[in-house]
Design a protein around this motif. Structure first.
Motif, PDB file in Angstrom:
ATOM      1  N   THR A  83      51.652  78.212  63.387  1.00 45.08           N
ATOM      2  CA  THR A  83      50.466  77.907  62.586  1.00 45.08           C
ATOM      3  C   THR A  83      49.176  77.885  63.389  1.00 45.08           C
ATOM      4  OG1 THR A  83      50.759  75.523  62.935  1.00 45.08           O
ATOM      5  CG2 THR A  83      51.837  76.513  60.994  1.00 45.08           C
ATOM      6  N   GLY A  84      49.290  77.737  64.702  1.00 44.66           N
ATOM      7  CA  GLY A  84      48.094  77.565  65.514  1.00 44.66           C
ATOM      8  C   GLY A  84      47.468  76.196  65.344  1.00 44.66           C
ATOM      9  N   LYS A  85      48.265  75.227  64.885  1.00 43.41           N
ATOM     10  CA  LYS A  85      47.747  73.884  64.627  1.00 43.41           C
ATOM     11  C   LYS A  85      48.438  72.858  65.522  1.00 43.41           C
ATOM     12  CE  LYS A  85      46.739  74.755  59.728  1.00 43.41           C
ATOM     13  NZ  LYS A  85      47.039  74.338  58.323  1.00 43.41           N
ATOM     14  N   PHE A  86      47.654  71.862  65.933  1.00 37.34           N
ATOM     15  CA  PHE A  86      48.164  70.710  66.692  1.00 37.34           C
ATOM     16  C   PHE A  86      48.741  71.107  68.050  1.00 37.34           C
ATOM     17  CE2 PHE A  86      48.544  69.694  62.136  1.00 37.34           C
ATOM     18  CZ  PHE A  86      47.575  68.689  62.079  1.00 37.34           C
ATOM     19  N   VAL A  97      49.792  67.845  76.138  1.00 38.23           N
ATOM     20  CA  VAL A  97      50.615  67.866  74.930  1.00 38.23           C
ATOM     21  C   VAL A  97      52.084  68.026  75.319  1.00 38.23           C
ATOM     22  CG1 VAL A  97      51.132  69.076  72.781  1.00 38.23           C
ATOM     23  CG2 VAL A  97      48.750  68.781  73.503  1.00 38.23           C
ATOM     24  N   LEU A  98      52.357  68.986  76.199  1.00 36.36           N
ATOM     25  CA  LEU A  98      53.730  69.217  76.633  1.00 36.36           C
ATOM     26  C   LEU A  98      54.260  68.046  77.463  1.00 36.36           C
ATOM     27  CD1 LEU A  98      53.538  73.006  77.537  1.00 36.36           C
ATOM     28  CD2 LEU A  98      54.701  71.971  75.583  1.00 36.36           C
ATOM     29  N   GLU A  99      53.400  67.487  78.307  1.00 34.71           N
ATOM     30  CA  GLU A  99      53.839  66.338  79.119  1.00 34.71           C
ATOM     31  C   GLU A  99      54.312  65.194  78.235  1.00 34.71           C
ATOM     32  OE1 GLU A  99      51.093  66.531  83.146  1.00 34.71           O
ATOM     33  OE2 GLU A  99      50.264  65.626  81.333  1.00 34.71           O
ATOM     34  N   TRP A 100      53.523  64.858  77.225  1.00 31.36           N
ATOM     35  CA  TRP A 100      53.860  63.706  76.385  1.00 31.36           C
ATOM     36  C   TRP A 100      54.950  64.029  75.383  1.00 31.36           C
ATOM     37  CZ3 TRP A 100      52.908  58.924  77.701  1.00 31.36           C
ATOM     38  CH2 TRP A 100      51.973  58.723  78.726  1.00 31.36           C
ATOM     39  N   GLU A 158      43.352  65.655  71.512  1.00 33.03           N
ATOM     40  CA  GLU A 158      43.213  65.557  70.064  1.00 33.03           C
ATOM     41  C   GLU A 158      44.604  65.400  69.474  1.00 33.03           C
ATOM     42  OE1 GLU A 158      43.000  70.394  69.352  1.00 33.03           O
ATOM     43  OE2 GLU A 158      41.163  69.238  69.651  1.00 33.03           O
ATOM     44  N   VAL A 159      44.677  65.089  68.195  1.00 33.56           N
ATOM     45  CA  VAL A 159      45.980  64.889  67.576  1.00 33.56           C
ATOM     46  C   VAL A 159      46.837  66.139  67.756  1.00 33.56           C
ATOM     47  CG1 VAL A 159      45.223  65.624  65.269  1.00 33.56           C
ATOM     48  CG2 VAL A 159      47.191  64.098  65.512  1.00 33.56           C
ATOM     49  N   PHE A 164      53.083  63.389  66.873  1.00 31.04           N
ATOM     50  CA  PHE A 164      54.109  63.388  65.821  1.00 31.04           C
ATOM     51  C   PHE A 164      55.474  62.995  66.396  1.00 31.04           C
ATOM     52  CE2 PHE A 164      51.523  67.079  63.815  1.00 31.04           C
ATOM     53  CZ  PHE A 164      50.548  66.196  63.409  1.00 31.04           C
ATOM     54  N   ALA A 165      55.770  63.526  67.572  1.00 32.90           N
ATOM     55  CA  ALA A 165      57.060  63.243  68.207  1.00 32.90           C
ATOM     56  C   ALA A 165      57.191  61.765  68.553  1.00 32.90           C
ATOM     57  CB  ALA A 165      57.224  64.094  69.456  1.00 32.90           C
ATOM     58  N   ILE A 166      56.163  61.211  69.172  1.00 29.88           N
ATOM     59  CA  ILE A 166      56.199  59.805  69.589  1.00 29.88           C
ATOM     60  C   ILE A 166      56.205  58.888  68.375  1.00 29.88           C
ATOM     61  CG2 ILE A 166      54.926  58.026  70.846  1.00 29.88           C
ATOM     62  CD1 ILE A 166      53.884  60.361  72.657  1.00 29.88           C
ATOM     63  N   LEU A 167      55.442  59.262  67.351  1.00 28.54           N
ATOM     64  CA  LEU A 167      55.351  58.438  66.150  1.00 28.54           C
ATOM     65  C   LEU A 167      56.711  58.243  65.490  1.00 28.54           C
ATOM     66  CD1 LEU A 167      53.349  56.996  64.208  1.00 28.54           C
ATOM     67  CD2 LEU A 167      53.296  59.136  62.889  1.00 28.54           C
ATOM     68  N   GLY A 168      57.536  59.301  65.518  1.00 30.81           N
ATOM     69  CA  GLY A 168      58.856  59.192  64.907  1.00 30.81           C
ATOM     70  C   GLY A 168      59.651  58.022  65.456  1.00 30.81           C
ATOM     71  N   TRP A 169      59.505  57.781  66.751  1.00 29.71           N
ATOM     72  CA  TRP A 169      60.246  56.678  67.373  1.00 29.71           C
ATOM     73  C   TRP A 169      59.484  55.368  67.308  1.00 29.71           C
ATOM     74  CZ3 TRP A 169      65.207  56.285  68.559  1.00 29.71           C
ATOM     75  CH2 TRP A 169      65.953  57.482  68.511  1.00 29.71           C
ATOM     76  N   ALA A 170      58.156  55.391  67.413  1.00 28.84           N
ATOM     77  CA  ALA A 170      57.384  54.150  67.266  1.00 28.84           C
ATOM     78  C   ALA A 170      57.582  53.556  65.872  1.00 28.84           C
ATOM     79  CB  ALA A 170      55.907  54.420  67.521  1.00 28.84           C
ATOM     80  N   TRP A 171      57.860  54.421  64.898  1.00 31.85           N
ATOM     81  CA  TRP A 171      58.143  53.986  63.528  1.00 31.85           C
ATOM     82  C   TRP A 171      59.289  52.970  63.485  1.00 31.85           C
ATOM     83  CZ3 TRP A 171      62.329  56.891  60.700  1.00 31.85           C
ATOM     84  CH2 TRP A 171      62.479  56.470  59.372  1.00 31.85           C
ATOM     85  N   ARG A 172      60.202  53.060  64.431  1.00 37.21           N
ATOM     86  CA  ARG A 172      61.352  52.166  64.462  1.00 37.21           C
ATOM     87  C   ARG A 172      61.149  50.994  65.433  1.00 37.21           C
ATOM     88  NH1 ARG A 172      66.231  54.477  62.512  1.00 37.21           N
ATOM     89  NH2 ARG A 172      65.742  55.272  60.444  1.00 37.21           N
ATOM     90  N   HIS A 173      59.913  50.630  65.698  1.00 38.38           N
ATOM     91  CA  HIS A 173      59.675  49.570  66.685  1.00 38.38           C
ATOM     92  C   HIS A 173      60.366  48.262  66.308  1.00 38.38           C
ATOM     93  CE1 HIS A 173      56.339  49.135  63.762  1.00 38.38           C
ATOM     94  NE2 HIS A 173      56.468  47.848  63.978  1.00 38.38           N
ATOM     95  N   GLY A 174      60.485  47.996  65.012  1.00 36.26           N
ATOM     96  CA  GLY A 174      61.177  46.777  64.600  1.00 36.26           C
ATOM     97  C   GLY A 174      62.624  46.766  65.032  1.00 36.26           C
ATOM     98  N   ARG A 175      63.271  47.924  64.934  1.00 37.56           N
ATOM     99  CA  ARG A 175      64.659  48.024  65.374  1.00 37.56           C
ATOM    100  C   ARG A 175      64.777  47.984  66.886  1.00 37.56           C
ATOM    101  NH1 ARG A 175      68.136  52.484  62.242  1.00 37.56           N
ATOM    102  NH2 ARG A 175      69.648  51.682  63.766  1.00 37.56           N
TER     103      ARG A 175
END
Length: 209
Positions: A83-86, A97-100, A158-159, A164-175
């Protein structure tokens, strides 16, 4: 033509539905219920040889030919390049981006995943050892992320797919037994990311079998 997404309600699965929504790509969802071992079905094995979700089939792949992609990090890079996005065009700006993204794939996923595992272990001695080891490393990784986000809106310039990758796991911070209040920069970033309409849609994708 719509991309076919094979997924389930997990951090790695949600990375891809978030990315597809943010990129505005049409897709259809094929739930793979991992609690019922559907990831071991022969048809799924053909597109995901490691028997893990997520995986995609893009009917309009390179050269107009279908292509399947497995492993969430590889899928994110593929979709970003498609897509040429993000994902920046400038190679120098691609580096963070690749590092993180690799930081997430190599640490901020496997380590919290071990916390998930040991929370379910019944033997108190085994559980105590596992949680001491993996919670310590998980919290260290949250600290790394918190320092990176000090004065930054996103992990790179920038975003990007790394967020997106990190957010997937931060989403489970409660667990993970992690209080985001202990990591104020992560908390700020997490709340801002979750407020994005595309992200919200990605987390709301219905998954049922």
């Amino acid at each position: 033509m719509a991309i076919e997404l094979y997924t389930w309600d997990t951090p790695n699965g949600r990375k891809i539905s978030v990315a597809l929504e943010e990129m505005g790509l049409p897709y259809t969802v094929h739930p793979v219920n991992i609690s019922k071992n559907e990831q071991f079905a022969p048809d799924f094995l053909r597109i995901s040889p490691n028997n893990k979700i997520p995986a995609i089939i893009d009917p309009d792949g390179p050269g107009g030919q279908p292509i399947s992609v497995f492993e969430s990090g590889a899928i994110l890079i593929y979709l970003a390049q498609k897509t040429g996005k993000f994902y920046p065009a400038d190679p120098r700006r691609q580096v963070p981006v690749l590092e993180w993204l690799m930081w997430q794939m190599g640490g901020f996923g496997p380590m919290p995943g071990q916390v998930h595992h040991f929370l379910l272990v019944e033997n108190p001695q085994d559980q105590r050892y596992g949680l001491e080891r993996y919670m310590k490393e998980t919290r260290r990784l949250y600290g790394v992320l918190d320092r990176r986000l000090d004065g930054r809106a996103f992990v790179a310039d920038e975003v990007s797919i790394a967020d997106f990758a990190i957010l997937g796991w931060a989403w489970r911070h409660g667990r993970h037994k992690v209080d985001l209040a202990d990591y104020p920069n992560v908390k700020r970033w997490y709340e801002a990311m979750m407020a994005r309409p595309g992200v919200a849609r990605g987390f709301e994708v219905a998954l049922s079998c």
